[in-house]
Write a protein that holds these residues in place. Structure first.
Motif, PDB file in Angstrom:
ATOM      1  N   LEU A   1      -6.165   9.385   2.038  1.00 46.85           N
ATOM      2  CA  LEU A   1      -5.788   8.094   2.614  1.00 46.85           C
ATOM      3  C   LEU A   1      -5.665   7.035   1.533  1.00 46.85           C
ATOM      4  N   SER A   2      -4.674   6.169   1.702  1.00 42.60           N
ATOM      5  CA  SER A   2      -4.524   5.015   0.813  1.00 42.60           C
ATOM      6  C   SER A   2      -5.783   4.155   0.863  1.00 42.60           C
ATOM      7  N   PRO A   3      -6.239   3.690  -0.299  1.00 45.05           N
ATOM      8  CA  PRO A   3      -7.419   2.808  -0.332  1.00 45.05           C
ATOM      9  C   PRO A   3      -7.235   1.569   0.541  1.00 45.05           C
TER      10      PRO A   3
ATOM     11  N   ASP B   1      -2.201  10.441  -6.711  1.00 49.40           N
ATOM     12  CA  ASP B   1      -1.212   9.372  -6.881  1.00 49.40           C
ATOM     13  C   ASP B   1      -0.318   9.219  -5.655  1.00 49.40           C
ATOM     14  N   ASN B   2      -0.027   7.981  -5.306  1.00 51.03           N
ATOM     15  CA  ASN B   2       1.070   7.699  -4.392  1.00 51.03           C
ATOM     16  C   ASN B   2       2.191   7.128  -5.259  1.00 51.03           C
ATOM     17  N   GLY B   3       1.902   6.018  -5.956  1.00 49.29           N
ATOM     18  CA  GLY B   3       2.871   5.507  -6.927  1.00 49.29           C
ATOM     19  C   GLY B   3       3.003   3.993  -6.858  1.00 49.29           C
TER      20      GLY B   3
ATOM     21  N   ILE C   1       9.654  -6.433   7.843  1.00 50.12           N
ATOM     22  CA  ILE C   1       9.314  -5.329   6.944  1.00 50.12           C
ATOM     23  C   ILE C   1       8.126  -4.553   7.477  1.00 50.12           C
ATOM     24  N   ARG C   2       8.281  -3.243   7.531  1.00 50.70           N
ATOM     25  CA  ARG C   2       7.178  -2.391   7.965  1.00 50.70           C
ATOM     26  C   ARG C   2       6.158  -2.286   6.827  1.00 50.70           C
ATOM     27  N   ILE C   3       4.890  -2.467   7.191  1.00 44.23           N
ATOM     28  CA  ILE C   3       3.803  -2.230   6.249  1.00 44.23           C
ATOM     29  C   ILE C   3       2.783  -1.315   6.909  1.00 44.23           C
ATOM     30  N   PRO C   4       1.978  -0.597   6.099  1.00 45.92           N
ATOM     31  CA  PRO C   4       0.942   0.272   6.675  1.00 45.92           C
ATOM     32  C   PRO C   4      -0.189  -0.564   7.283  1.00 45.92           C
ATOM     33  N   PRO C   5      -0.967   0.045   8.182  1.00 44.48           N
ATOM     34  CA  PRO C   5      -2.058  -0.686   8.842  1.00 44.48           C
ATOM     35  C   PRO C   5      -3.187  -0.992   7.869  1.00 44.48           C
TER      36      PRO C   5
ATOM     37  N   ASN D   1       2.195   2.886  11.507  1.00 46.92           N
ATOM     38  CA  ASN D   1       1.738   4.061  10.780  1.00 46.92           C
ATOM     39  C   ASN D   1       2.923   4.823  10.187  1.00 46.92           C
ATOM     40  N   PHE D   2       2.656   5.533   9.066  1.00 48.21           N
ATOM     41  CA  PHE D   2       3.749   6.214   8.393  1.00 48.21           C
ATOM     42  C   PHE D   2       4.451   7.231   9.306  1.00 48.21           C
ATOM     43  N   ALA D   3       3.695   7.832  10.204  1.00 46.96           N
ATOM     44  CA  ALA D   3       4.261   8.829  11.121  1.00 46.96           C
ATOM     45  C   ALA D   3       5.455   8.279  11.909  1.00 46.96           C
TER      46      ALA D   3
ATOM     47  N   GLN E   1      11.049  -1.626   4.462  1.00 41.14           N
ATOM     48  CA  GLN E   1       9.727  -1.022   4.266  1.00 41.14           C
ATOM     49  C   GLN E   1       9.496  -0.997   2.774  1.00 41.14           C
ATOM     50  N   GLU E   2       8.291  -0.669   2.360  1.00 44.11           N
ATOM     51  CA  GLU E   2       8.012  -0.545   0.937  1.00 44.11           C
ATOM     52  C   GLU E   2       7.196   0.722   0.692  1.00 44.11           C
ATOM     53  N   ASN E   3       7.609   1.506  -0.305  1.00 45.46           N
ATOM     54  CA  ASN E   3       6.940   2.759  -0.642  1.00 45.46           C
ATOM     55  C   ASN E   3       7.381   3.207  -2.027  1.00 45.46           C
ATOM     56  N   PRO E   4       6.599   4.078  -2.663  1.00 45.92           N
ATOM     57  CA  PRO E   4       7.035   4.640  -3.948  1.00 45.92           C
ATOM     58  C   PRO E   4       8.261   5.546  -3.781  1.00 45.92           C
TER      59      PRO E   4
ATOM     60  N   ALA F   1       8.832   8.525  -4.723  1.00 43.98           N
ATOM     61  CA  ALA F   1       8.547   9.913  -4.334  1.00 43.98           C
ATOM     62  C   ALA F   1       8.467  10.052  -2.816  1.00 43.98           C
ATOM     63  N   ILE F   2       8.008   9.002  -2.152  1.00 39.35           N
ATOM     64  CA  ILE F   2       7.937   9.044  -0.682  1.00 39.35           C
ATOM     65  C   ILE F   2       9.299   8.734  -0.075  1.00 39.35           C
ATOM     66  N   ILE F   3       9.988   7.734  -0.636  1.00 35.54           N
ATOM     67  CA  ILE F   3      11.324   7.396  -0.125  1.00 35.54           C
ATOM     68  C   ILE F   3      12.188   8.655  -0.129  1.00 35.54           C
TER      69      ILE F   3
ATOM     70  N   TRP G   1       0.421  -0.781  -7.147  1.00 37.81           N
ATOM     71  CA  TRP G   1       0.199   0.656  -7.290  1.00 37.81           C
ATOM     72  C   TRP G   1      -0.644   1.111  -6.096  1.00 37.81           C
ATOM     73  N   ASP G   2      -0.390   2.330  -5.621  1.00 43.02           N
ATOM     74  CA  ASP G   2      -1.159   2.866  -4.494  1.00 43.02           C
ATOM     75  C   ASP G   2      -1.519   4.327  -4.762  1.00 43.02           C
ATOM     76  N   GLY G   3      -2.662   4.729  -4.270  1.00 39.40           N
ATOM     77  CA  GLY G   3      -3.110   6.124  -4.428  1.00 39.40           C
ATOM     78  C   GLY G   3      -3.599   6.685  -3.108  1.00 39.40           C
ATOM     79  N   PHE G   4      -4.203   7.853  -3.191  1.00 40.09           N
ATOM     80  CA  PHE G   4      -4.809   8.486  -2.009  1.00 40.09           C
ATOM     81  C   PHE G   4      -6.208   8.963  -2.378  1.00 40.09           C
ATOM     82  N   TRP G   5      -7.225   8.348  -1.818  1.00 41.09           N
ATOM     83  CA  TRP G   5      -8.569   8.921  -1.998  1.00 41.09           C
ATOM     84  C   TRP G   5      -8.640  10.218  -1.212  1.00 41.09           C
TER      85      TRP G   5
HETATM   86  O1  X2X Z   1       2.104   4.621   4.914  1.00 42.61           O
HETATM   87  C1  X2X Z   1       2.667   4.587   3.826  1.00 42.61           C
HETATM   88  O2  X2X Z   1       3.584   3.805   3.568  1.00 42.61           O
HETATM   89  C2  X2X Z   1       2.206   5.521   2.731  1.00 42.61           C
HETATM   90  C3  X2X Z   1       2.760   6.901   2.986  1.00 42.61           C
HETATM   91  O3  X2X Z   1       2.636   5.077   1.480  1.00 42.61           O
HETATM   92  C4  X2X Z   1       0.725   5.519   2.728  1.00 42.61           C
HETATM   93  O4  X2X Z   1       0.091   6.485   3.040  1.00 42.61           O
HETATM   94  C5  X2X Z   1       0.062   4.255   2.367  1.00 42.61           C
END
Ligand code: X2X
Length: 338
Positions: free
Chosen positions: A95-97, A152-154, A176-180, A199-201, A215-218, A220-222, A241-245
């Motif tokens: 999960l993102s911090p 890493d998320n990116g 703009i969509r942002i994560p919760p 939620n990303f889903a 929306q905003e994302n690294p 690699a996810i786009i 910068w964002d990661g995943f614990w």
């Molecule tokens: O939800 C997002 O945008 C994502 C995939 O980057 C995260 O998990 C924070």
């Protein structure tokens, strides 16, 4: 949604939906069955490394562990999975911090806008004192703990279906969509956007149906979530910068004897280190690849965006929330931020 999830969970316990990691050892029932869930497409490096890691854990434990991977929100979205891992219905979760910030506010400090200038600062901080500070807060204030090596998320970039973002004014009123996460809401309100917490889903369909225009994302996810199919512009903002614990439920993990704990820990951290390299390698080629698929790219001047956050009192507010001590630890790696 509820029914789908229950159905999925029922299927999962019958072994119907698992990646095939446990199959080799299927003849002998494992002593410890673990479920690890994440929100990313199978094509993302996270899931390639997770599948390898699960196979290694199962093999090294000689079949005593059956470590199952559930990618792509199969068990529910991030909010669902966070509550599952808290209760122990799920054993591991990445999960993102910042989303973890709904439970452990202190974890959000790694997401401070424009804080880390480059990856050498990111990894020094997250593998050093800043990461240690956050992991301590996670373990102290929840039923969870985080493994040492964050995945890493990116660096996050803004995409839209409507227009390129070239300066902070372009964000005014943008849907703009942002994560919760409280932190994300605060940051995009400081930009005077109209942020929507999703939620990303549900992101691909929210963009497709124009519930959100951006929306905003690294990268690699786009690319791996194919957001380029529903977004036209990519503005390189590198705004955070964002990661995943890699989180574990303490009680589930504590069921393991020490030798098996060591096998799980070593493999999870090693997979995280490989995933970091994979994300970097993938990202290096993605501007060209996404341009080839029709996305329009533009670069931005980070200082303009940072000034906007400064003027809105964003840094001062979060400095106060995180506290002087934690802020000093962050600035030890990034240099002075305010
Ligand atoms: O939800 C997002 O945008 C994502 C995939 O980057 C995260 O998990 C924070």
């Amino acid at each position: 949604m509820q029914i789908t999830r229950r159905t999925l969970l029922a299927g999962a316990s019958a072994g119907a939906l698992t990646l095939s990691t446990g199959q080799v050892l299927a003849q002998k029932a494992a002593e410890f069955t673990f479920k690890y869930g994440n929100n990313l497409p199978v094509a993302h490096p996270m899931n390639k490394r997770a599948a390898e890691m699960a196979a290694a854990i199962n093999a090294e434990s000689k079949g005593r562990i059956d470590f199952q991977v559930y990618p792509n929100n199969q068990l529910g979205n991030d909010t669902d999975m966070l509550s599952q891992v808290r209760s122990g219905a799920l054993d591991f979760f990445t999960l993102s911090p910042l989303i973890l910030g709904t439970l452990v506010p202190a974890a959000q400090i790694s997401g401070v806008g424009f804080a880390f200038k480059d990856y050498s600062q990111v990894w020094s901080a997250m593998d050093g004192e800043l990461g240690a500070h956050v992991r301590k807060q996670i373990a102290a204030s929840s039923t969870l703990f985080a493994f040492d090596k964050i995945w890493d998320n990116g660096y996050r970039q803004i995409t839209t279906s409507t227009k390129p973002i070239t300066n902070p004014d372009d964000l005014k009123g943008l849907k703009i969509r942002i994560p919760p996460s409280p932190f994300w809401v605060s940051m995009f309100k400081a930009f005077e956007a109209s942020p929507l917490t999703i939620n990303f889903a549900e992101v691909y369909s929210a963009l497709q149906t124009k519930v959100a225009d951006a929306q905003e994302n690294p990268l690699a996810i786009i690319a791996t979530a194919k957001l380029n199919e529903v977004q036209k512009y990519c503005s390189v903002t590198n705004h955070m910068w964002d990661g995943f614990w890699f989180l574990g439920n303490k009680k589930s993990f504590d069921r393991l004897p020490q030798d098996l704990k060591d096998i799980v820990t070593r493999n999870i951290n090693a997979a995280g280190m490989k995933e970091r390299d994979d994300v970097k390698a993938l990202t290096d080629g993605l501007v060209a690849e996404l341009k080839g698929k029709g996305m329009a790219f533009n670069n931005t001047d980070a200082e303009l965006f940072r000034n906007k956050l400064r003027a809105a009192g964003f840094y001062a507010e979060w400095h106060k929330k995180f506290g002087e001590e934690a802020w000093k630890v962050l600035e030890k790696y990034t240099g002075k931020l305010i």
